[in-house]
Design a protein around this motif. Structure first.
Motif, short mmCIF file in Angstrom:
data_model
loop_
_atom_site.label_atom_id
_atom_site.label_comp_id
_atom_site.label_asym_id
_atom_site.label_seq_id
_atom_site.Cartn_x
_atom_site.Cartn_y
_atom_site.Cartn_z
N VAL A 70 58.09 51.96 -32.40
CA VAL A 70 57.02 50.97 -32.31
C VAL A 70 56.90 50.34 -30.92
O VAL A 70 55.88 49.73 -30.60
CB VAL A 70 57.21 49.85 -33.36
N SER A 71 57.95 50.49 -30.11
CA SER A 71 57.91 49.99 -28.73
C SER A 71 58.70 50.94 -27.86
O SER A 71 59.77 51.41 -28.27
CB SER A 71 58.49 48.57 -28.64
N ALA A 72 58.18 51.23 -26.68
CA ALA A 72 58.86 52.16 -25.78
C ALA A 72 58.75 51.66 -24.35
O ALA A 72 57.73 51.09 -23.94
CB ALA A 72 58.25 53.56 -25.89
N ALA A 73 59.82 51.86 -23.60
CA ALA A 73 59.85 51.50 -22.18
C ALA A 73 60.52 52.63 -21.41
O ALA A 73 61.40 53.32 -21.94
CB ALA A 73 60.63 50.19 -21.98
N SER A 74 60.09 52.81 -20.18
CA SER A 74 60.74 53.81 -19.33
C SER A 74 60.80 53.29 -17.91
O SER A 74 60.08 52.38 -17.51
CB SER A 74 60.00 55.15 -19.39
N MET A 75 61.71 53.90 -17.14
CA MET A 75 61.93 53.52 -15.75
C MET A 75 62.01 54.77 -14.88
O MET A 75 62.47 55.82 -15.33
CB MET A 75 63.25 52.74 -15.59
N TYR A 76 61.60 54.60 -13.63
CA TYR A 76 61.79 55.66 -12.65
C TYR A 76 62.18 55.03 -11.32
O TYR A 76 61.82 53.88 -11.05
CB TYR A 76 60.52 56.51 -12.50
N PRO A 77 62.93 55.76 -10.48
CA PRO A 77 63.32 55.21 -9.18
C PRO A 77 62.07 54.91 -8.34
O PRO A 77 61.14 55.72 -8.31
CB PRO A 77 64.16 56.33 -8.55
N TRP A 78 62.08 53.77 -7.67
CA TRP A 78 60.89 53.29 -6.99
C TRP A 78 60.99 53.45 -5.49
O TRP A 78 61.81 52.81 -4.84
CB TRP A 78 60.66 51.82 -7.34
N ARG A 79 60.19 54.35 -4.94
CA ARG A 79 59.98 54.50 -3.50
C ARG A 79 61.29 54.64 -2.71
O ARG A 79 61.47 54.01 -1.66
CB ARG A 79 59.19 53.32 -2.95
#
Length: 244
Positions: A162-171
């Motif tokens: 019902v809820s999802a979050a994701s991350m990726y390395p930034w710059r």
């Protein structure tokens, strides 16, 4: 709308060193003009407004020459925008930058989460596909949540994501840029907050600094950031991309 703070939070050295280096902060309402030869072309002009102090206008040397603004000097926003307008420089539109304060990072280090909030893997592909089919398309485009990002977390209700979050390395930094979506019918029940805090805690354990960005008019996203323990650090704007 940002909630007022009675005192300014203390952020990690990673945040302060990346954005502020050793610069002396200008007075509120003023901007230090900075020439930075290390800026990439996509950020040849960059405006940073830290909370509680003056800001910084950083530019590549060529862009500084175009504006006629004096490196090392201070100027108010009207002067800056008039100079950029005459130089034909347009900004893209500001983002709020949020980070966990040192105090919140300590709380996250010792925080436990319900079993229904966990890291997502490739084995959750079907559940994530169902989630995407239910989520508003505009939300998916804006939040940029993907199962195959560096880190992905979700909250389940009776085996339904019902809820999802994701991350990726930034710059090329140690920041982990975060996106989050909660299905409309499950909002307002704390699922997004739990998911954001859980993924933030894991990112910190892995040595990365969680970063939450959203536009100033995205009231629901601002509220979620602050409810999840993030504090506003600055507003940040860059030159508008060349559409050609």
């Amino acid at each position: 709308m940002l909630e007022p703070y009675s005192s300014f939070p203390v952020f990690s050295d990673k945040v302060n060193k990346y954005w502020l280096t050793d610069r002396d902060r200008p007075h509120p309402g003023q901007y230090r003009i900075v020439v930075d030869r290390e800026l990439p072309p996509s950020r040849s002009v960059m405006l940073l407004d830290p909370i509680g102090s003056g800001g910084f206008l950083s530019m590549l040397p060529e862009m500084a020459r175009r504006t006629g603004l004096n490196p090392g000097s201070e100027a108010d926003k009207q002067t800056i925008f008039e100079a950029m307008q005459l130089a034909g420089i347009e900004l893209n539109g500001a983002d709020h930058l949020f980070y966990f304060s040192n105090e919140q990072q300590k709380l996250l280090h010792n925080e436990s989460f319900p079993a229904a909030v966990r890291q997502l893997t490739s084995e959750d592909a079907d559940a994530f596909e169902d989630f995407v089919s239910e989520a508003p398309e505009d939300d998916m485009d804006e939040a940029f949540v993907e199962l195959d990002h560096w880190l992905a977390f979700g909250c389940f209700v009776e085996d339904r994501l019902v809820s999802a979050a994701s991350m990726y390395p930034w710059r090329g930094t140690s920041f982990a840029d975060l996106g989050v979506i909660t299905l409309p019918q499950f909002r307002g029940q704390g699922f997004g907050k739990q998911t954001v805090r859980a993924i933030g805690a894991q990112a910190l354990r892995l040595g990365c600094e969680p970063q939450y960005r959203c536009q100033p008019d995205n009231v629901s996203s601002i509220r979620l950031a602050q409810a999840s323990g993030f504090s506003p650090f600055a507003t940040w704007d860059v030159i508008k991309p060349d559409e050609d």
